[in-house]
Scaffold this active site. Structure first.
Site, short mmCIF file in Angstrom:
data_model
loop_
_atom_site.label_atom_id
_atom_site.label_comp_id
_atom_site.label_asym_id
_atom_site.label_seq_id
_atom_site.Cartn_x
_atom_site.Cartn_y
_atom_site.Cartn_z
N ASP A 1 19.88 -19.04 -49.63
CA ASP A 1 19.87 -17.86 -48.78
C ASP A 1 19.54 -18.29 -47.35
O ASP A 1 18.42 -18.74 -47.08
CB ASP A 1 18.82 -16.86 -49.30
CG ASP A 1 19.15 -15.42 -48.93
OD1 ASP A 1 18.97 -14.53 -49.80
OD2 ASP A 1 19.60 -15.19 -47.79
N ASP B 1 21.94 -14.03 -44.69
CA ASP B 1 21.16 -12.82 -44.45
C ASP B 1 21.56 -12.17 -43.12
O ASP B 1 21.59 -12.84 -42.09
CB ASP B 1 19.68 -13.23 -44.41
CG ASP B 1 18.75 -12.05 -44.47
OD1 ASP B 1 18.82 -11.32 -45.48
OD2 ASP B 1 17.97 -11.85 -43.52
N GLU C 1 26.00 -11.36 -45.60
CA GLU C 1 25.53 -9.98 -45.76
C GLU C 1 26.06 -9.21 -44.56
O GLU C 1 25.58 -9.37 -43.45
CB GLU C 1 24.01 -9.91 -45.83
CG GLU C 1 23.54 -8.50 -46.13
CD GLU C 1 22.05 -8.33 -46.01
OE1 GLU C 1 21.42 -9.08 -45.25
OE2 GLU C 1 21.48 -7.44 -46.67
N HIS D 1 18.25 -7.64 -54.68
CA HIS D 1 16.80 -7.51 -54.47
C HIS D 1 16.46 -6.39 -53.49
O HIS D 1 15.28 -6.08 -53.29
CB HIS D 1 16.25 -8.84 -53.96
CG HIS D 1 16.80 -9.20 -52.63
ND1 HIS D 1 18.13 -9.53 -52.39
CD2 HIS D 1 16.22 -9.23 -51.42
CE1 HIS D 1 18.32 -9.75 -51.12
NE2 HIS D 1 17.17 -9.57 -50.50
N ASP D 2 17.48 -5.81 -52.85
CA ASP D 2 17.24 -4.69 -51.94
C ASP D 2 17.69 -3.36 -52.53
O ASP D 2 17.47 -2.31 -51.90
CB ASP D 2 18.04 -4.87 -50.63
CG ASP D 2 17.56 -6.02 -49.78
OD1 ASP D 2 18.38 -6.56 -49.01
OD2 ASP D 2 16.38 -6.40 -49.90
O1 TEU Z 1 18.49 -7.11 -45.64
C1 TEU Z 1 19.20 -6.68 -44.51
C2 TEU Z 1 19.18 -5.24 -44.33
O2 TEU Z 1 20.02 -4.72 -43.63
C3 TEU Z 1 18.09 -4.43 -44.88
O3 TEU Z 1 18.03 -3.28 -44.09
C4 TEU Z 1 18.40 -4.00 -46.29
O4 TEU Z 1 19.75 -3.59 -46.38
C5 TEU Z 1 17.48 -2.84 -46.59
O5 TEU Z 1 16.22 -3.41 -46.69
C6 TEU Z 1 17.91 -2.13 -47.84
O6 TEU Z 1 16.96 -1.12 -48.11
C7 TEU Z 1 18.27 -8.53 -45.59
C8 TEU Z 1 17.58 -8.96 -46.88
O7 TEU Z 1 18.44 -8.73 -47.98
C9 TEU Z 1 16.30 -8.17 -46.99
O8 TEU Z 1 15.63 -8.45 -48.23
C10 TEU Z 1 15.40 -8.57 -45.83
O9 TEU Z 1 14.22 -7.78 -45.86
C11 TEU Z 1 16.12 -8.35 -44.48
O10 TEU Z 1 17.45 -8.84 -44.47
C12 TEU Z 1 15.39 -9.11 -43.39
O11 TEU Z 1 15.57 -10.49 -43.59
#
Ligand code: TEU
Length: 558
Positions: A96, A198, A252, A328-329
């Site tokens: 990542d 990311d 992403e 994970h989000d």
């Molecule tokens: O997430 C990017 C992002 O746009 C976040 O707003 C995510 O979509 C949101 O938390 C969903 O509820 C990436 C990673 O996947 C996330 O885990 C990190 O917290 C974030 O970037 C910062 O690195």
């Protein structure tokens, strides 16, 4: 060459996957321990969320040393062993890359903040205050509040799209870009096969830093992604690292629409292989400038089908889709959009069927393959900084949501739903740790765990195993042309995948009631072959007349 087009990729959130030391925190040796399990599922690649040295303010998405594995997860040697053992099982390793921002504890930032003429100053984005001392503009942080943090020492603000502990890196600086390319080369030389990138859509900023035209104090919007030099930077990264190492890449694509997705993934542009997009995950959101993701509306299947169909059709021919409902989000789809009580098995496998039947590369998130479900904790038991910041902002400070409405939104789609420890068995802490888990285990672990699922031939696990095998063995999954059918039906999800005179017919009743009479599923006279279904006695395509609650099937006809 394009192995990733035939692959199913499994995402591991290492901190919650398996703890081998008893400290309550998942680690790399825990991942190594479970490689046989992952091989048995049939996945082709493992994407690991960040395991680099980090203060863990955002669970590793705040990196303080990109070349060093954080001691919580183990050592660099553990990582090299994982790469070697995964490769020995024919599995690729995808790391990542968090290159939009670093941790404020990274030495680059520690130097940068020392003085305006420090050699590392321009590794980050520093701006003067406005005449009245206010921040340079009204850009908001994605984790609530403003995106500018004042630094007393040098009397300037620095930009952070996320936490103030996650200062945005300045991609305008070629020295910074070379630092990123160099750390990527370091890991690719160790055998890493690819990168999930990311918030890669955010790395280029409009250097005029235009304010949003809004009455809101802080705004997160179009200026936060797809900046003017984005594709120039990605093409440079491709020349410098991705092409020389033949890296697989999935960006992403925050803020990505179809046009920007095409710019990222058109093979002739030499940028990325794939991107994660978000529009399909918004079918239960009523996002407003104030509430963002916490503005909810009921799940809308017609909207989901239309969005997935749009991407299937738009990213066809030269382009390629990613396919996911969980990561994970994102929360557990069986709870968020399915039925995790009466029809737990049926709805989990129905969502798996309608996803894995699509054209693209499916991503399975740890625990999705056993139907792990959402949790309901008191606010103090959640870990996620996104939840806590939003609670403080929306409930406590601005009273824009009642506590009850906010907690309902957290239980439906809060990120910690995906981050409770992986449930391995019915022993203490679901077999995740012999210590105290960093986040509470979901209470249904005795019912939902790997040991039980692997032992039960009719389990969600074995259904995923069969789906993944189908994707490997049936050409139609990779190449069949997609066509949505019954598009306006609010309960039925049906589509076809056609190649020549052969066709897959994917059917699913995405409701808790019987669906009958069924519309004509196939005009073919010949009876089709039932490739997979989530009920033991699903009839042949030419006799089926009713779909039971969340009954799903894939037929092959010709
Ligand atoms: O997430 C990017 C992002 O746009 C976040 O707003 C995510 O979509 C949101 O938390 C969903 O509820 C990436 C990673 O996947 C996330 O885990 C990190 O917290 C974030 O970037 C910062 O690195």
């Amino acid at each position: 060459m394009e192995w990733w087009k035939d692959a199913v990729i499994y995402q591991i959130y290492p901190r919650s996957f398996k703890d081998s030391t008893g400290n309550g925190f998942g680690d790399l040796r825990g991942v190594i321990e479970k490689l046989d399990y992952l091989e048995s599922l049939g996945v082709d690649g493992l994407w690991l969320s960040p395991i680099f040295e980090s203060p863990q303010k955002d669970n590793g998405y705040d990196i303080s040393d990109y070349r060093k594995i954080d001691p919580r997860f183990g050592t660099n040697e553990d990582m090299y062993e994982l790469i070697e053992k995964a490769h020995a099982k024919g599995m690729k390793i995808i790391m990542d890359l968090v290159a939009n921002h670093s941790s404020d504890q990274h030495r680059w930032f520690q130097e940068s903040k020392k003085s305006k003429d420090n050699p590392y100053r321009d590794y980050y984005i520093w701006k003067d205050a406005q005449a009245d001392g206010s921040p340079p503009n009204n850009w908001g942080s994605i984790f609530s509040g403003g995106a500018w943090e004042w630094d007393e020492t040098t009397e300037q603000y620095y930009l952070h799209y996320f936490l103030k502990e996650q200062p945005d890196l300045n991609w305008e600086n070629p020295k910074l870009r070379e630092e990123i390319y160099d750390l990527m080369r370091f890991w690719m030389a160790k055998g890493v096969d690819g990168w999930r990138m990311d918030v890669i859509g955010a790395i280029s900023k409009d250097q005029s830093f235009p304010a949003y035209d809004s009455d809101e104090q802080y705004v997160v919007g179009e200026n936060h992604s797809n900046g003017p030099r984005l594709h120039e930077f990605i093409q440079e990264m491709n020349r410098e690292v991705l092409a020389p190492f033949n890296a697989m890449t999935v960006g992403e694509g925050n803020g990505s629409d179809i046009e920007s997705a095409k710019l990222f993934t058109d093979p002739e542009r030499n940028e990325l292989n794939m991107i994660f997009t978000f529009t399909h995950m918004g079918v239960d959101e009523r996002p407003t400038a104030q509430l963002g993701k916490w503005g909810m509306k009921p799940f809308d299947l017609v909207e989901l089908k239309a969005d997935l169909a749009l991407w299937q059709t738009a990213l066809n021919e030269r382009f390629w889709n990613t396919l996911y409902f969980e990561n994970h989000d994102q929360a557990r789809v069986v709870s968020r959009w399915g039925n995790d009580t009466t029809y737990h098995h049926q709805s989990a496998t129905a969502f798996a069927t309608v996803l894995h039947g699509l054209k693209g590369t499916p991503f399975v998130y740890q625990g999705e393959e056993i139907g792990m479900v959402n949790s309901s904790f008191p606010i103090e038991d959640y870990d996620d900084v996104e939840i806590h910041n939003a609670y403080k902002d929306l409930v406590q400070e601005r009273q824009l949501l009642s506590e009850a409405d906010f907690m309902a939104a957290v239980e439906t789609k809060g990120r910690d739903n995906a981050r409770t420890p992986m449930q391995w068995d019915a022993t203490a802490n679901a077999g995740f740790t012999t210590g105290t888990p960093w986040l509470k285990v979901n209470p249904r672990f005795e019912e939902i765990n790997v040991e039980k699922a692997v032992a039960d031939k009719g389990s969600i696990f074995h259904y995923y195993q069969k789906l993944i095998a189908l994707r490997h063995n049936e050409e139609l999954f990779r190449t069949g042309e997609f066509e949505l059918t019954n598009s306006e039906d609010p309960r039925l999800f049906t589509y076809t995948r056609t190649l020549g005179d052969e066709q897959l017919i994917i059917v699913a009743n995405m409701s808790a009631e019987n669906y009958q009479p069924l519309p004509l599923l196939s005009t073919e006279k010949a009876t089709g072959e039932l490739l997979i279904s989530n009920y033991a006695d699903t009839p042949a395509i030419d006799v089926i007349s009713v779909l039971r609650p969340y009954e799903a099937a894939i037929y092959k006809v010709k």
